[in-house]
Design a protein around this motif. Structure first.
Motif, PDB file in Angstrom:
ATOM      1  N   GLY A 101       0.821  -1.215   0.000  1.00 24.25           N
ATOM      2  CA  GLY A 101       0.000   0.000   0.000  1.00 24.25           C
ATOM      3  C   GLY A 101       0.849   1.257   0.000  1.00 24.25           C
ATOM      4  O   GLY A 101       2.096   1.207   0.010  1.00 24.25           O
ATOM      5  N   ALA A 126       0.960   3.592   2.370  1.00 23.63           N
ATOM      6  CA  ALA A 126       1.521   3.971   3.674  1.00 23.63           C
ATOM      7  C   ALA A 126       2.962   3.476   3.837  1.00 23.63           C
ATOM      8  O   ALA A 126       3.873   4.271   4.090  1.00 23.63           O
ATOM      9  N   PRO A 127       3.232   2.176   3.659  1.00 29.03           N
ATOM     10  CA  PRO A 127       4.632   1.744   3.768  1.00 29.03           C
ATOM     11  C   PRO A 127       5.512   2.292   2.660  1.00 29.03           C
ATOM     12  O   PRO A 127       6.737   2.424   2.846  1.00 29.03           O
ATOM     13  N   LEU A 166       5.324   5.343   1.548  1.00 25.75           N
ATOM     14  CA  LEU A 166       5.715   6.664   2.058  1.00 25.75           C
ATOM     15  C   LEU A 166       6.783   6.534   3.136  1.00 25.75           C
ATOM     16  O   LEU A 166       7.771   7.269   3.147  1.00 25.75           O
ATOM     17  N   TYR A 195       1.525  11.371   7.817  1.00 28.28           N
ATOM     18  CA  TYR A 195       2.838  11.873   7.395  1.00 28.28           C
ATOM     19  C   TYR A 195       3.708  12.217   8.611  1.00 28.28           C
ATOM     20  O   TYR A 195       4.914  12.018   8.594  1.00 28.28           O
ATOM     21  N   ASN A 216       0.285  15.746  -2.186  1.00 33.66           N
ATOM     22  CA  ASN A 216      -0.771  14.727  -2.296  1.00 33.66           C
ATOM     23  C   ASN A 216      -1.894  15.276  -3.163  1.00 33.66           C
ATOM     24  O   ASN A 216      -2.640  16.148  -2.750  1.00 33.66           O
ATOM     25  N   ASN A 253      -6.372  14.245  -0.051  1.00 37.33           N
ATOM     26  CA  ASN A 253      -7.169  13.875   1.115  1.00 37.33           C
ATOM     27  C   ASN A 253      -6.736  14.829   2.215  1.00 37.33           C
ATOM     28  O   ASN A 253      -5.554  14.811   2.570  1.00 37.33           O
ATOM     29  N   ASP A 265       2.427  11.616  -3.235  1.00 38.91           N
ATOM     30  CA  ASP A 265       1.581  10.595  -2.608  1.00 38.91           C
ATOM     31  C   ASP A 265       0.301  10.503  -3.436  1.00 38.91           C
ATOM     32  O   ASP A 265      -0.530  11.399  -3.400  1.00 38.91           O
ATOM     33  N   TYR A 324      -4.918   8.437  -4.891  1.00 35.02           N
ATOM     34  CA  TYR A 324      -6.190   8.841  -5.535  1.00 35.02           C
ATOM     35  C   TYR A 324      -5.988   9.249  -6.990  1.00 35.02           C
ATOM     36  O   TYR A 324      -6.861   9.883  -7.586  1.00 35.02           O
ATOM     37  N   SER A 383      -0.876   3.453  -4.545  1.00 36.81           N
ATOM     38  CA  SER A 383      -1.459   2.170  -4.156  1.00 36.81           C
ATOM     39  C   SER A 383      -2.724   1.927  -4.953  1.00 36.81           C
ATOM     40  O   SER A 383      -3.292   2.847  -5.540  1.00 36.81           O
ATOM     41  N   SER A 401      -5.279   0.782  -3.405  1.00 34.08           N
ATOM     42  CA  SER A 401      -6.300   0.732  -2.350  1.00 34.08           C
ATOM     43  C   SER A 401      -7.595   1.400  -2.797  1.00 34.08           C
ATOM     44  O   SER A 401      -8.695   0.906  -2.528  1.00 34.08           O
ATOM     45  N   LYS A 402      -7.459   2.542  -3.448  1.00 32.01           N
ATOM     46  CA  LYS A 402      -8.654   3.312  -3.821  1.00 32.01           C
ATOM     47  C   LYS A 402      -9.023   3.061  -5.282  1.00 32.01           C
ATOM     48  O   LYS A 402     -10.186   2.939  -5.618  1.00 32.01           O
ATOM     49  N   ARG A 432      -3.650  -4.600   0.668  1.00 23.44           N
ATOM     50  CA  ARG A 432      -2.356  -3.986   0.955  1.00 23.44           C
ATOM     51  C   ARG A 432      -1.386  -4.162  -0.211  1.00 23.44           C
ATOM     52  O   ARG A 432      -0.481  -4.993  -0.167  1.00 23.44           O
TER      53      ARG A 432
HETATM   54  N1  PLP Z   1      -2.029   8.698   1.475  1.00 27.33           N
HETATM   55  C1  PLP Z   1      -3.263   9.207   1.546  1.00 27.33           C
HETATM   56  C2  PLP Z   1      -3.459  10.629   1.155  1.00 27.33           C
HETATM   57  C3  PLP Z   1      -4.347   8.439   1.976  1.00 27.33           C
HETATM   58  O1  PLP Z   1      -5.562   8.980   2.048  1.00 27.33           O
HETATM   59  C4  PLP Z   1      -4.107   7.090   2.335  1.00 27.33           C
HETATM   60  C5  PLP Z   1      -5.198   6.235   2.827  1.00 27.33           C
HETATM   61  O2  PLP Z   1      -6.314   6.623   3.051  1.00 27.33           O
HETATM   62  C6  PLP Z   1      -2.809   6.596   2.246  1.00 27.33           C
HETATM   63  C7  PLP Z   1      -1.791   7.418   1.814  1.00 27.33           C
HETATM   64  C8  PLP Z   1      -2.495   5.186   2.635  1.00 27.33           C
HETATM   65  O3  PLP Z   1      -2.938   4.332   1.625  1.00 27.33           O
HETATM   66  P1  PLP Z   1      -2.852   2.743   1.756  1.00 27.33           P
HETATM   67  O4  PLP Z   1      -4.113   2.306   2.374  1.00 27.33           O
HETATM   68  O5  PLP Z   1      -2.694   2.263   0.358  1.00 27.33           O
HETATM   69  O6  PLP Z   1      -1.658   2.423   2.592  1.00 27.33           O
END
Ligand code: PLP
Length: 390
Positions: free
Chosen positions: A105, A107-108, A110, A134, A176, A180, A214, A217, A242, A244-245, A253
């Motif tokens: 994903g 998060a890791p 970043l 962050y 980003n 978000n 990042d 989205y 990622s 994810s979305k 993940r």
């Molecule tokens: N960066 C932003 C702006 C997010 O909104 C999110 C998750 O909501 C992430 C990173 C983390 O994404 P992931 O769930 O793929 O680790």
């Protein structure tokens, strides 16, 4: 005895999750249909059927040892090559698998990128409003976290404030977009001006200042808006992505770090990302989902449901008199809190089981984040409550 920083982070409530958990408790008391929970960014459209189909095919056609085995630390060649080819096709890059590190994903991704860029006394800048993780990622890596306000009301980069925040310790700026929590897409003009500023500062301080893009989205945009691909505008860019979305796979993940082949010392930086990831025990992302995503690399999300919700919520709220940031991407609406007092608004809203997220954890005051990755019906039934509270 525990690590105090880790304890404090683990023991502190996550403000978004707190709202969500409150919603769950209320749902048990008053019925789920009477709770209007806009808290989470959990995708509500299903993953593409071809992805599920592909998972079945992989399981049926390969030995279990192969499917469930380790891939290379940086990810299997199949997905790394598929990502590189996808970036080359779409954005005219010249990437190869050696520029792509597969992660669990964004998060890791970043955390690995931030850790790779952390040197003694270094600083990482983020633009507020920002994704609240962050800060812990930066501090855990050992850099100082510096917050710069966005340029309101458009929520683009405030170049004056960014200029003032950059110094000889600055290693990277996190951008980003789509954002978000604001839903804003950074314009090409903003990015060109940001790139020019960072180029000038890098020359002044004698070392590169990287952009960490990042981008979970990236594919979630509306009204024909395009998201400029930052490595095309600024060579010293590391993309954290990622699925994810974009493929509605947050629980699987899966994502990646792309170190631009044009970045200074690109190969060494890639090795630092790989090493940083290794140091946190994060290599060999899950192999089944790697293979499935590789087969669906060109799949795009069907955004119709989000788009309908976006328009419905934006129109409904602006008709009532709420001021909303123009939502061009992601699935969040960022709404100016009537009267400006978040605590008072949220208290009133919670009494009616209407659950927005107050903006303070995102580094700005006086806004509410509404995730519109929910059912259309819930939005329709929530609008009269928004009106009442307004
Ligand atoms: N960066 C932003 C702006 C997010 O909104 C999110 C998750 O909501 C992430 C990173 C983390 O994404 P992931 O769930 O793929 O680790």
């Amino acid at each position: 005895m525990f690590n105090k920083t880790a304890y404090n982070l683990g023991a502190a409530p996550n403000p978004i999750r707190q709202v969500f958990e409150y919603g769950r408790r209320q749902a048990a008391l008053v019925g789920p249909e009477n709770v209007f929970d806009f808290s989470l960014g959990n995708p509500s459209i299903p993953a593409p059927p071809e992805l599920n189909q592909r998972i079945h095919e992989i399981l049926d056609s390969q030995s279990s040892i192969r499917v469930h085995g380790y891939t290379s630390g940086a990810g299997g060649d199949l997905l790394r090559s598929a990502v590189a080819e996808n970036l080359n096709r779409r954005f005219g890059r010249h990437a190869g698998p050696e520029n792509v590190f597969i992660t669990c994903g964004a998060a890791p991704a970043l955390l690995a990128a931030i850790k790779a860029l952390t040197v003694p006394d270094s600083e990482i800048i983020a633009i507020a409003p920002y994704f609240m993780e962050y800060r812990p990622f930066t501090e855990a890596a050992g850099s100082r976290f510096v917050l710069v306000p966005a340029d309101l009301p458009a929520f683009q980069v405030n170049l004056e404030a960014l200029d003032a925040a950059i110094n000889e310790h600055t290693q990277a700026v996190i951008l980003n977009s789509p954002n978000n929590p604001s839903g804003v897409v950074l314009s090409e003009e903003t990015l060109r001006r940001t790139a020019a500023l960072l180029t000038e500062k890098a020359a002044k301080f004698g070392h590169p200042i990287y952009i960490l893009a990042d981008e979970p989205y990236r594919e979630l945009v509306y009204d024909g808006v395009t998201v400029p691909f930052i490595p095309k505008l600024y060579p010293n860019t590391v993309v954290c992505y990622s699925w994810s979305k974009s493929l509605s796979l947050p629980g699987e993940r899966i994502g990646y770090v792309y170190v631009s082949e044009e970045a200074e010392d690109s190969k060494e930086l890639f090795s630092a990302v790989a090493g940083a990831s290794r140091a946190i025990g994060h290599i060999c992302a899950p192999s089944l989902i790697q293979q499935a995503v590789a087969a669906c690399i060109d799949c795009m999300p069907d955004l119709e449901a989000y788009d309908v919700n976006r328009k419905l919520l934006w129109q409904g709220l602006t008709e009532i008199g709420y001021e909303c940031v123009r939502p061009q991407g992601a699935f969040y609406l960022f709404v100016k809190t009537p009267g400006g007092d978040n605590a008072a608004f949220v208290e009133k809203a919670m009494k009616r089981n209407l659950l927005p997220v107050a903006s303070e954890p995102f580094g700005v005051e006086g806004y509410l984040r509404l995730g519109y990755c929910v059912s259309r019906d819930m939005i329709e039934r929530a609008l009269p409550i928004f009106k009442e509270i307004f």
